[in-house]
Design a protein around this motif. Structure first.
Motif, short mmCIF file in Angstrom:
data_model
loop_
_atom_site.label_atom_id
_atom_site.label_comp_id
_atom_site.label_asym_id
_atom_site.label_seq_id
_atom_site.Cartn_x
_atom_site.Cartn_y
_atom_site.Cartn_z
N MET A 99 0.84 -1.19 0.00
CA MET A 99 0.00 0.00 0.00
C MET A 99 0.88 1.25 0.00
N ALA A 100 1.95 1.24 0.80
CA ALA A 100 2.84 2.40 0.86
C ALA A 100 3.51 2.63 -0.48
N ALA A 101 3.83 1.52 -1.20
CA ALA A 101 4.45 1.65 -2.51
C ALA A 101 3.50 2.37 -3.47
N MET A 102 2.18 2.06 -3.35
CA MET A 102 1.22 2.75 -4.19
C MET A 102 1.15 4.22 -3.84
N ASP A 103 1.28 4.56 -2.54
CA ASP A 103 1.26 5.97 -2.15
C ASP A 103 2.38 6.74 -2.83
N GLY A 104 3.49 6.06 -3.11
CA GLY A 104 4.59 6.71 -3.81
C GLY A 104 4.16 7.25 -5.16
N PHE A 105 3.26 6.52 -5.84
CA PHE A 105 2.79 6.95 -7.17
C PHE A 105 2.04 8.28 -7.10
N ILE A 106 1.27 8.47 -5.99
CA ILE A 106 0.40 9.64 -5.96
C ILE A 106 0.98 10.78 -5.15
#
Lengths: 259, 205
Positions: A72-79
């Motif tokens: 989930m934190a890796a996805m936060d990197g995208f945004i």
């Protein structure tokens, strides 16, 4: 080494959660309903409740929570980019200024909304559907009337993504044995291009052998999808509970909108 | 690159889902059962390619290669790339659930456009000219994808416009890299297996 899709999620130390024994169809439909409801909600308190609900689902799923949260934190990197620019680009009442740029209250709220929504949906998706075996996901989608060819495409993808990654890693190993080091430059990019071209060529050659083997075994255009799924009382309890929770979110959202 | 849930306006999300469903239906219609194994294995190959990180200066970018996918798959790029995005969303948590349609259109529609513009150039002529056409296709596909992501953001609110512009700028180096990689991949394929681009045509195996 596990399957590339489920690496780290289905590894050793995996606990058996209460969601584990549910009908895959109930979990897929539950995740879809959760996504639609959460995206439709806009109030911060409601979205926080949705995130809490998603976290509860994660704990009940039996997935190792640390690994799911890291994804989930890796996805936060995208945004990150979007969330960091929004406070400064949305017009509204200034809360603070950074290097002379005013950050608006409306922008901060919008950024927080996006963060909460995105994380809640991804967490619920990982907990409910990501905890399935990939092949089971294909069978369940088939039972849910997904077009048969699309399901077959997905099954081939699931089956061969691991094989082709092995092929790719062997080619990379062969390149390393010849002293290749990835860098920024023409030589590196050309080598990567040849590498990917080779992976494609081998993929097509493999698919021809696969088709030949399938025909040899009497493939006549249909692949039987065996997997008996039984919708039982446990699934009904899950559906009612999740439905009630989602209804509560909708009602809270409507109450805030009316206020 | 990936758009997440909650960022876009409802109209954009629904429009993307409708367009994606249409594209997937068209793609499946172009795919006889005989070609399902080839399309499925190629779909897995492009999934693997999207996990490859290529160095750019001190950082690295992951590949998309939707231009190359369009050249090889044609309309089948829609279902093939959708399957990859679905699996990545479900098992890796990349992107989101309700935005799957928008993300599919942003990646697969440029692939189909590149297919129509550059396929002739890639399948005819010497490997070098095929590589040059393919390189243009690879770069154009990324430009169109960045444009589609930017448009989806800009349509969702005025506050997103600066972020949309940043997306466009950030993709300029990716365009160059994908162009070079697509060109060299096609250069190799044109010499090793010239009929790669006919894989999904009616040819019997």
């Amino acid at each position: 080494m596990g399957h590339v899709l489920t690496e780290g999620l289905h590894g050793p130390g995996r606990a058996d959660g209460p969601l584990e024994r549910l009908d895959p169809r109930a979990r897929i439909l539950g995740a879809a309903a959760f996504g639609v409801v959460t995206v439709a909600c806009t109030h911060l308190a409601v979205l926080a409740a949705a995130l809490a609900l998603a976290f509860g689902l994660l704990l009940a799923s039996g997935l190792p929570p640390g690994r799911a949260l890291r994804r989930m934190a890796a996805m936060d990197g995208f945004i990150l980019l979007l969330v960091l620019t929004l406070p400064f680009t949305t017009p509204g009442a200034a809360v603070f200024t950074l290097w002379g740029l005013p950050a608006s209250r409306e922008g901060l709220v919008l950024a927080a909304e996006i963060l909460l929504t995105a994380n809640a949906v991804v967490l619920a998706l990982l907990a409910l559907v990501g905890s399935l075996e990939p092949v089971t996901l294909g069978h369940a989608l088939h039972r849910l009337r997904t077009p048969e060819r699309l399901v077959h495409l997905m099954m081939f993808n699931i089956r061969y993504v691991e094989v082709l990654r092995g092929e790719y890693l062997r080619l990379r190993l062969a390149m390393r044995a010849r002293g290749f080091r990835p860098a920024t430059g023409w030589h590196s990019y050309r080598s990567f291009g040849y590498l990917l071209g080779m992976v494609l060529v081998r993929a097509v050659d493999r698919s021809e052998r696969v088709l030949g083997a399938m025909k040899c075994r009497g493939f006549a255009g249909r692949i039987p999808l065996l997997h008996a799924l039984a919708y039982g009382r446990r699934d009904a309890v899950f559906a009612v509970t999740l439905g009630a929770a989602l209804l509560a979110l909708c009602l809270a959202e409507a109450a805030h909108a009316a206020a | 690159m990936h758009i997440v849930d909650g960022a876009l306006a409802g109209e954009v999300v629904i429009g993307g889902a409708v367009l994606a469903a249409g594209g997937i239906a068209l793609g499946l219609r172009h795919l006889p059962l005989e070609r399902i194994p080839a399309a499925g294995v190629l779909s897995a190959a492009f999934f693997v390619a999207s996990l490859v990180h290529v160095p750019v200066g001190p950082s690295s970018v992951h590949l998309i290669l939707n231009g190359l996918a369009g050249l090889v798959l044609g309309w089948a790029a829609f279902p093939a790339l959708f399957v990859g995005l679905l699996l990545q969303a479900v098992f890796f948590g990349f992107g989101g659930l309700t935005v799957l349609g928008v993300n599919t259109v942003a990646i697969a529609l440029p692939a189909v456009i590149v297919h129509y513009l550059f396929r002739r150039g890639v399948t005819q002529g010497a490997p070098l000219s095929a590589a040059i056409w393919a390189g243009m296709g690879g770069a154009l596909a990324i430009a169109l994808t960045a444009g589609a992501v930017g448009a989806a953001l800009a349509l969702s609110g005025a506050g997103f416009v600066p972020a949309a512009k940043l997306v466009l700028v950030a993709h300029v180096p990716v365009m160059a890299i994908e162009g070079v990689l697509t060109a060299t991949a096609v250069y190799l394929a044109a010499q090793v297996k010239p009929d790669l681009f006919d894989t999904l045509k009616g040819r019997s195996a």
